[in-house]
Design an enzyme around this catalytic site. Sequence first.
Site, mmCIF file in Angstrom:
data_model
loop_
_atom_site.group_PDB
_atom_site.id
_atom_site.type_symbol
_atom_site.label_atom_id
_atom_site.label_comp_id
_atom_site.label_asym_id
_atom_site.label_seq_id
_atom_site.Cartn_x
_atom_site.Cartn_y
_atom_site.Cartn_z
ATOM 1 N N HIS A 58 0.850 -1.185 0.000
ATOM 2 C CA HIS A 58 0.000 0.000 0.000
ATOM 3 C C HIS A 58 0.885 1.233 0.000
ATOM 4 O O HIS A 58 1.935 1.241 0.642
ATOM 5 C CB HIS A 58 -0.906 0.012 1.241
ATOM 6 C CG HIS A 58 -2.046 0.951 1.099
ATOM 7 N ND1 HIS A 58 -1.934 2.295 1.395
ATOM 8 C CD2 HIS A 58 -3.314 0.752 0.655
ATOM 9 C CE1 HIS A 58 -3.093 2.869 1.144
ATOM 10 N NE2 HIS A 58 -3.938 1.971 0.695
ATOM 11 N N ASP B 214 -7.999 -5.289 0.049
ATOM 12 C CA ASP B 214 -8.534 -6.148 -1.005
ATOM 13 C C ASP B 214 -8.168 -7.622 -0.850
ATOM 14 O O ASP B 214 -8.664 -8.455 -1.595
ATOM 15 C CB ASP B 214 -8.007 -5.671 -2.376
ATOM 16 C CG ASP B 214 -8.623 -4.339 -2.765
ATOM 17 O OD1 ASP B 214 -9.808 -4.154 -2.463
ATOM 18 O OD2 ASP B 214 -7.924 -3.510 -3.356
HETATM 19 N N1 ACO Z 1 4.231 -7.720 -4.835
HETATM 20 C C1 ACO Z 1 5.591 -7.709 -5.005
HETATM 21 N N2 ACO Z 1 6.361 -6.592 -4.839
HETATM 22 C C2 ACO Z 1 5.718 -5.461 -4.518
HETATM 23 C C3 ACO Z 1 4.318 -5.398 -4.331
HETATM 24 C C4 ACO Z 1 3.563 -6.586 -4.501
HETATM 25 N N3 ACO Z 1 2.244 -6.590 -4.325
HETATM 26 N N4 ACO Z 1 3.964 -4.124 -4.026
HETATM 27 C C5 ACO Z 1 5.095 -3.407 -4.018
HETATM 28 N N5 ACO Z 1 6.169 -4.211 -4.295
HETATM 29 C C6 ACO Z 1 7.581 -3.814 -4.325
HETATM 30 C C7 ACO Z 1 7.908 -3.017 -5.581
HETATM 31 O O1 ACO Z 1 8.345 -3.872 -6.636
HETATM 32 C C8 ACO Z 1 9.018 -2.107 -5.078
HETATM 33 O O2 ACO Z 1 10.187 -2.892 -4.965
HETATM 34 P P1 ACO Z 1 11.651 -2.222 -5.215
HETATM 35 O O3 ACO Z 1 11.837 -1.242 -4.075
HETATM 36 O O4 ACO Z 1 12.585 -3.363 -5.170
HETATM 37 O O5 ACO Z 1 11.584 -1.552 -6.562
HETATM 38 C C9 ACO Z 1 8.575 -1.781 -3.650
HETATM 39 O O6 ACO Z 1 7.775 -2.910 -3.232
HETATM 40 C C10 ACO Z 1 7.747 -0.499 -3.535
HETATM 41 O O7 ACO Z 1 6.652 -0.608 -4.420
HETATM 42 P P2 ACO Z 1 6.026 0.599 -5.246
HETATM 43 O O8 ACO Z 1 5.342 0.064 -6.463
HETATM 44 O O9 ACO Z 1 7.061 1.661 -5.430
HETATM 45 O O10 ACO Z 1 4.958 1.150 -4.202
HETATM 46 P P3 ACO Z 1 3.748 2.094 -4.534
HETATM 47 O O11 ACO Z 1 3.422 2.810 -3.284
HETATM 48 O O12 ACO Z 1 3.997 2.901 -5.764
HETATM 49 O O13 ACO Z 1 2.550 1.068 -4.909
HETATM 50 C C11 ACO Z 1 0.767 -0.450 -4.706
HETATM 51 C C12 ACO Z 1 1.588 0.642 -4.023
HETATM 52 C C13 ACO Z 1 0.287 0.031 -6.087
HETATM 53 C C14 ACO Z 1 -0.475 -0.741 -3.863
HETATM 54 C C15 ACO Z 1 1.639 -1.713 -4.859
HETATM 55 O O14 ACO Z 1 2.011 -2.188 -3.584
HETATM 56 C C16 ACO Z 1 0.943 -2.828 -5.638
HETATM 57 O O15 ACO Z 1 1.015 -2.830 -6.874
HETATM 58 N N6 ACO Z 1 0.242 -3.784 -4.938
HETATM 59 C C17 ACO Z 1 -0.496 -4.814 -5.628
HETATM 60 C C18 ACO Z 1 -1.833 -4.274 -6.122
HETATM 61 C C19 ACO Z 1 -2.800 -4.023 -4.987
HETATM 62 O O16 ACO Z 1 -3.011 -4.846 -4.118
HETATM 63 N N7 ACO Z 1 -3.441 -2.850 -5.043
HETATM 64 C C20 ACO Z 1 -4.473 -2.455 -4.084
HETATM 65 C C21 ACO Z 1 -3.982 -1.345 -3.213
HETATM 66 S S1 ACO Z 1 -5.185 -0.940 -1.988
HETATM 67 C C22 ACO Z 1 -6.332 -0.065 -2.842
HETATM 68 O O17 ACO Z 1 -6.091 0.635 -3.771
HETATM 69 C C23 ACO Z 1 -7.687 -0.202 -2.416
#
Ligand code: ACO
Length: 401
Positions: A280, A337
């Site tokens: 998140h 979720d």
């Molecule tokens: N699985 C694996 N790795 C992940 C995940 C995941 N679900 N989420 C983040 N990471 C990793 C990224 O690859 C990144 O790694 P790095 O530092 O080695 O490059 C690090 O964690 C940070 O991730 P970001 O994408 O920069 O974080 P951001 O805050 O931009 O994204 C998000 C947040 C979109 C929710 C992300 O965690 C994600 O894509 N999760 C999966 C989708 C999801 O569940 N979305 C629902 C969110 S809740 C809502 O909107 C109601």
Amino acid sequence: IDIKTLRGVTNGVTTIDPGYKNTGSCESAITFLNGEEGVLRYRGYAIEDLAEKAEFLEVAYLLIFGELPSKSELEKFHSDIKEHSHVDEDLKKILDGFPKSAHPMGVLSSLTSALVAFNPSSVNVESEEDMYNAIVRILAKFPVLTAWAYRKRVGRPLDYGDDSLGYVDNFLKMMFKKPNGDYNSNKTVVDALDKLLILHADHEQNCSTSTVRMVGSAHTGLFASLSAGINALWGPLHGGANQAVIEMLEAIKEDGGDTHKFMQKAKDKEDPFRLMGFGHRVYKNFDPRAKIIKKSADEVLANLGVEDPVLDIAKGLEKEALEDSYFVDRKLYPNVDFYSGIIYRAMGIPVEMFTAMFALGRLPGWIAQWREMRLRKEPIGRPRQVYVGETHRDFKPVEDR
Ligand code: ACO
């Protein structure tokens, strides 16, 4: 520091912050969120208390108007909503134009936008009274449109609700009543959905809410601003994750249930796969909503006598992630979720409707944020950029290129 002073200090310098990770877009008195501590409050009330003790419509009133309603205020609010629960029959013709396979989120955003044409008075809302009238109309009509989007998909007749029922029970009746009108209200299902809707009702400046505020800042009407928010919510990185989670859990089951294999895949930077329902932007600790939903999933499935093997797969993934340095170091925990889809499925709601259920829950939050933005007379949203394209080029006629 006020914005005019800030402009003076920065002397017109533009800051770049992709994804607005550190940029506040507004001041808001609606929802408080502390991602480090895992705290979420609506108008000062803890989400745990509201989920346990309040009803969805009370929470909607709280978010929109700032205070919990008295009994008579709540009754009036509900009765004003009921008064507007009809939808112009011509809207059915628009719905008819969609193929049955159309995704309900696309259908909902289109129908919500189309509502503008049938309710022109909802467009130019300046006074609080105009706003109230637009608000009760959309709170009344949106559940009808959501139920219609579902019934069209499964080939059932489109109909209206039952004013004698509560807001959530009425929605479930519109979804599931048989062509002969039969519907058995189930308290476990009504209470569980009420709780899920409360947990989804607002979450400060997330992608869809920021979209609603941004579109509304051009003084676009409420319904059209909400339609834009629905489209933003649809994406799998946002509300669309609840559908993506169940699809992922099903894929793990089909593949033999090896959670470790999928964990490795999620960690592989060459592979675009992410563990859906994890991570998140703001929570760097447990999402408090996920804790409540996980407990609720166990209770609802037990009460309904449903056994769903994907619940065990989900718990297995969570356990493994909590012990894995990749997830621990990046503070990736289950989000709202992760378990919600398992409850929706136990209630009989099909996977393609999951994100539409999220939209139904988020509706009061979007409305509250749009109203706040208008009442605070916020300026039109208009970010700057840093241009990185070509400098000046001389135009060549097509025959010389
Ligand atoms: N699985 C694996 N790795 C992940 C995940 C995941 N679900 N989420 C983040 N990471 C990793 C990224 O690859 C990144 O790694 P790095 O530092 O080695 O490059 C690090 O964690 C940070 O991730 P970001 O994408 O920069 O974080 P951001 O805050 O931009 O994204 C998000 C947040 C979109 C929710 C992300 O965690 C994600 O894509 N999760 C999966 C989708 C999801 O569940 N979305 C629902 C969110 S809740 C809502 O909107 C109601």
